[in-house]
Design a protein around this motif. Sequence first.
Motif, mmCIF file in Angstrom:
data_model
loop_
_atom_site.group_PDB
_atom_site.id
_atom_site.type_symbol
_atom_site.label_atom_id
_atom_site.label_comp_id
_atom_site.label_asym_id
_atom_site.label_seq_id
_atom_site.Cartn_x
_atom_site.Cartn_y
_atom_site.Cartn_z
ATOM 1 N N LEU A 176 -28.798 -13.312 34.728
ATOM 2 C CA LEU A 176 -29.214 -12.197 35.590
ATOM 3 C C LEU A 176 -30.707 -11.919 35.480
ATOM 4 N N ALA B 185 -33.526 -14.598 40.659
ATOM 5 C CA ALA B 185 -32.466 -13.989 39.843
ATOM 6 C C ALA B 185 -31.096 -14.132 40.486
ATOM 7 N N HIS B 186 -31.045 -14.039 41.852
ATOM 8 C CA HIS B 186 -29.732 -14.078 42.480
ATOM 9 C C HIS B 186 -29.038 -15.416 42.289
ATOM 10 N N ILE C 119 -26.463 -15.148 39.580
ATOM 11 C CA ILE C 119 -25.363 -14.181 39.689
ATOM 12 C C ILE C 119 -23.999 -14.886 39.630
ATOM 13 N N THR D 66 -23.250 -15.656 36.142
ATOM 14 C CA THR D 66 -22.820 -14.463 35.398
ATOM 15 C C THR D 66 -21.354 -14.170 35.670
#
Lengths: 244, 289
Positions: free
Chosen positions: B26, B105-106, B109, B112
Amino acid sequence: MTALPPPSARKLGLVIDLDTCVGCQACVTACKGWNDQGAGAPLSDMNAYGSEPCGTFLNRVHSYETQPVEGPAEVVNFPRSCLHCENAPCVTVCPTGASFKRAEDGIVLVNEDACIGCGLCAWACPYGARELDAAAGVMKKCTLCVDRIYNETLPEEDRVPACVRTCPTGARHFGDLGDPESAVSRLVAERGGYDLMPGMETKPVNKYLPPRRKGAAAAGPLDPLVDLEARGVAGWLDRILGAF
Amino acid sequence: MHPAPSVIVFSVLSGAGFGLLAFLALGLPIVLGTDALLLWGAGYALAVTGLVASTFHLGNPRRALKAYTQWRTSWLSREAWAATGTLVLLAPVALAAVFGVPMPAHFGIVGTVLALLTVFSTAQIYAQLATVPRWNHGSVPAIFLVFSLAGGAILAGAQIPAAVLTVLLAPLLVWSFRDGDTRFARRGETLQSATGLGPDPRVLAQAHTAPNYLMREMIFRVGRKHSRRLRIIAVLCAAVLPAAITLFVPPIPPVRVGAFLIHLMGAFAQRWLFFAEAEHVVGLYYGAR
């Protein structure tokens, strides 16, 4: 595939009569013998002649005692093996597809070539029906003697599970519990056969027949001793002491 | 249930590893170069060490690849897919960070989500078992996830999440220990329901004279007498002390590693109890749980 098949019309299983079982362990021995001496991987024993032997068995016989509200206390011998559940939790948890339920007759089996021996099926079973074979590293369980019941090279009367064939008191019955007219289904209906741990929602195929109600004895075995009358010197003492 | 070291090591280390990967993916925090090598390396090392340890309790580890086949029905199979998926998917993100070119960052995701799905699947392996009432509860995945994220946040130096998670963990643990104590009775299975005999049957003679696989695996009583002390250690080390450290000590790397090691000690205590205190209904047949 470890998804459960839709419920089969044929449901092969056992009916165990707790009234007639005498706890002789012959079914345990016959089961071990058939599954040890035939084809395929044997059921191993570890340290069989040592101080703490340990082995794999597909059938175990416990002994319990109960005290009914009326009547004398009872000893009940209780054979415990795979119940070939319709809703078998041991099948769906298996990660490899080794554990499966046959669509045609409902027998729950392990494909030992695909089993990784993770033991999750044994954790999922409420009845302790599965044991890990420490030598083979795979899970073992009752096969309902699938290698006997369909085996046309055996004489007709031997085409039943080894435990049923050997039981000297006729406490074990084998048949199709999916057919309401079969001998085993009628036996279950007549004697009030029941499921073990129905709360687990496993829908076992195997049924247990309760011990029949025993009438209370007309007189207790020790009753004649209670009213024993003292005679002679003891009788004289009895009268003297009673006078105080 | 028998607290097998391989399974305890697996669920604690992999849990923390996937938690750390979840935060790094993230971008909490964004790390580059040597820092990235150390943190991403730690995440991968923890996750992979745990997964390798988990194969030690298999009877036939050579066939472990077959465990990928039954994802439609088996949580163990789903866990294998989610774990592999996380490690493969995050590899380019980790490499990009190490070489100093952070990816958006995406991108992380999905990684994560997969990391959390791995931990959730691990917990579901236990939570799905109606036969072990202490485990058969919705709080089990919650506790596994909070443990995983708390460990990850402490090591990643994500101050606010670490503080929130460790503060949350303490009451969750205390409640789960106490609530767990009554779950077997609440499930209502007794020797009477297990055998259909009644009223109040008792064991007259055991079915065999030496312990068997079932008794070794499902009936474990050694060390339960220390459970009170271990519960206190678990709550103090896993939650209270790391919470105090995160809240009051500046997050320089040695402090973070220290807090993480203390947290791990608590996690090991909690996981040992998770197995040792769990009682399987098959024990009823033996008159022992």
